[in-house]
Write an enzyme that holds these catalytic residues in place. Structure first.
Site, short mmCIF file in Angstrom:
data_model
loop_
_atom_site.label_atom_id
_atom_site.label_comp_id
_atom_site.label_asym_id
_atom_site.label_seq_id
_atom_site.Cartn_x
_atom_site.Cartn_y
_atom_site.Cartn_z
N GLU A 1 23.27 67.00 33.42
CA GLU A 1 24.06 67.90 34.27
C GLU A 1 24.12 67.36 35.71
O GLU A 1 23.16 66.74 36.19
CB GLU A 1 23.34 69.26 34.25
CG GLU A 1 23.96 70.37 35.05
CD GLU A 1 23.14 71.68 34.94
OE1 GLU A 1 22.04 71.68 34.33
OE2 GLU A 1 23.61 72.71 35.45
N LYS B 1 30.89 75.16 33.66
CA LYS B 1 29.74 75.98 33.22
C LYS B 1 29.98 77.47 33.47
O LYS B 1 30.26 77.89 34.59
CB LYS B 1 28.49 75.52 33.97
CG LYS B 1 27.18 76.16 33.52
CD LYS B 1 26.01 75.56 34.32
CE LYS B 1 24.66 76.04 33.84
NZ LYS B 1 23.56 75.44 34.64
N CYS C 1 23.60 73.23 30.07
CA CYS C 1 22.25 73.72 30.39
C CYS C 1 22.05 75.20 30.03
O CYS C 1 21.97 75.53 28.87
CB CYS C 1 21.92 73.42 31.85
SG CYS C 1 20.13 73.28 32.09
C1 ACM Z 1 20.07 75.07 34.40
O1 ACM Z 1 21.00 75.72 33.92
N1 ACM Z 1 20.29 73.99 35.13
C2 ACM Z 1 18.67 75.46 34.15
#
Ligand code: ACM
Length: 263
Positions: free
Chosen positions: A39, A110, A143
């Site tokens: 990420e 995201k 993530c």
């Molecule tokens: C995350 O979503 N970077 C823990």
């Protein structure tokens, strides 16, 4: 086909160093077809302010990081999925980009933002899309999305064979338990590419994981070392959703009973 990941620590604010190290790691897997990176790989994670996050962001259409991956993808005849600090006008997104030998194929923003990310990034607003690269269909999540079974189901229902999952995980061992279960329940491969190292008070937890449609952990990295790993997978195994004779993971869903989920 072979899928893999590079587990390493992107250098905060130092793109030259990040690009050199990711090129070396990816280059050690010349026969990998799909390589997943962590990420926010173009910037690092632990920003002290939105201004700092903005300074280290790039638009998808004008990014040195993406141009570098495009070149690598061309040379290796491979596909990359990488976390990306994306600037779009004044908005920042914690994104993932799919890049192939002919350039950018698609992206994901995201949806479920973690802790301070909510002060920096806009929530993802581009849905969950699946991209056909010929040998397989690729979905992307990032993530903390690991916590929400709904998004894994959507990616699988849209036809993903492999869900690529760039991560900067900080809670030890939790996502690594959930990922093989998402793989099993949806009958897909999952490649979770986590980072390692420390940024200020934040420590990242490694243990990048590749899981099969049977929920097997095909490989897991160490908690703290650089690692490049790829493994042969059978895409057909992700297209057979039968779990027993007469029981189909998707065909057996009773969606009328799921309306509560959308309240
Ligand atoms: C995350 O979503 N970077 C823990």
């Amino acid at each position: 086909m072979k899928v893999g990941y590079c587990q390493f620590a992107p250098s905060f604010g130092d793109l030259d160093s990040t690009l050199a190290r990711l090129s070396r790691l990816a280059g050690s897997m010349p026969d990998a077809d799909v390589i997943v990176l962590p990420e926010l790989c173009n910037s690092g994670y632990n920003f002290s302010s939105r201004e700092e996050a903005l300074k280290l962001s790039e638009p998808i259409g004008d990014s040195r990081f993406i141009r570098h991956l495009e070149e690598l993808a061309r040379k290796m005849n491979a596909y990359f999925v990488s976390g990306f600090n994306e600037r779009d006008g004044e908005a920042l997104y914690n994104s993932s980009v799919l890049i192939g030998p002919r350039g950018v194929i698609g992206s994901y923003r995201k949806i479920h933002l973690f802790m301070n990310e909510k002060n920096l990034f806009k929530r993802g607003d581009a849905g969950i899309n699946v991209f056909d690269i010929g040998a397989c269909r690729i979905g992307m999540l990032i993530c903390y999305d690991w916590m929400f079974p709904e998004v894994w189901r959507i990616a699988a229902l849209k036809g993903a064979d492999i869900i690529c999952h760039p991560c900067n995980l900080v809670l030890p061992g939790l996502a690594q338990k959930a990922v093989p279960v998402h793989a099993l329940i949806n009958g897909v491969y999952v490649v979770t590419a986590n980072r390692i190292g420390r940024e200020g008070a934040v420590t990242f937890t490694g243990l990048s994981t590749i899981a099969s449609p049977k929920g097997e952990v095909l490989h897991q990295a160490s908690p703290a070392g650089d690692e490049a790993f790829s493994i042969e997978i059978d895409v057909a195994a992700a297209r057979n959703k039968m779990i027993a004779a007469g029981n189909d993971r998707f065909g057996d869903r009773i969606v009328d009973e799921y309306q509560y989920l959308t309240r």
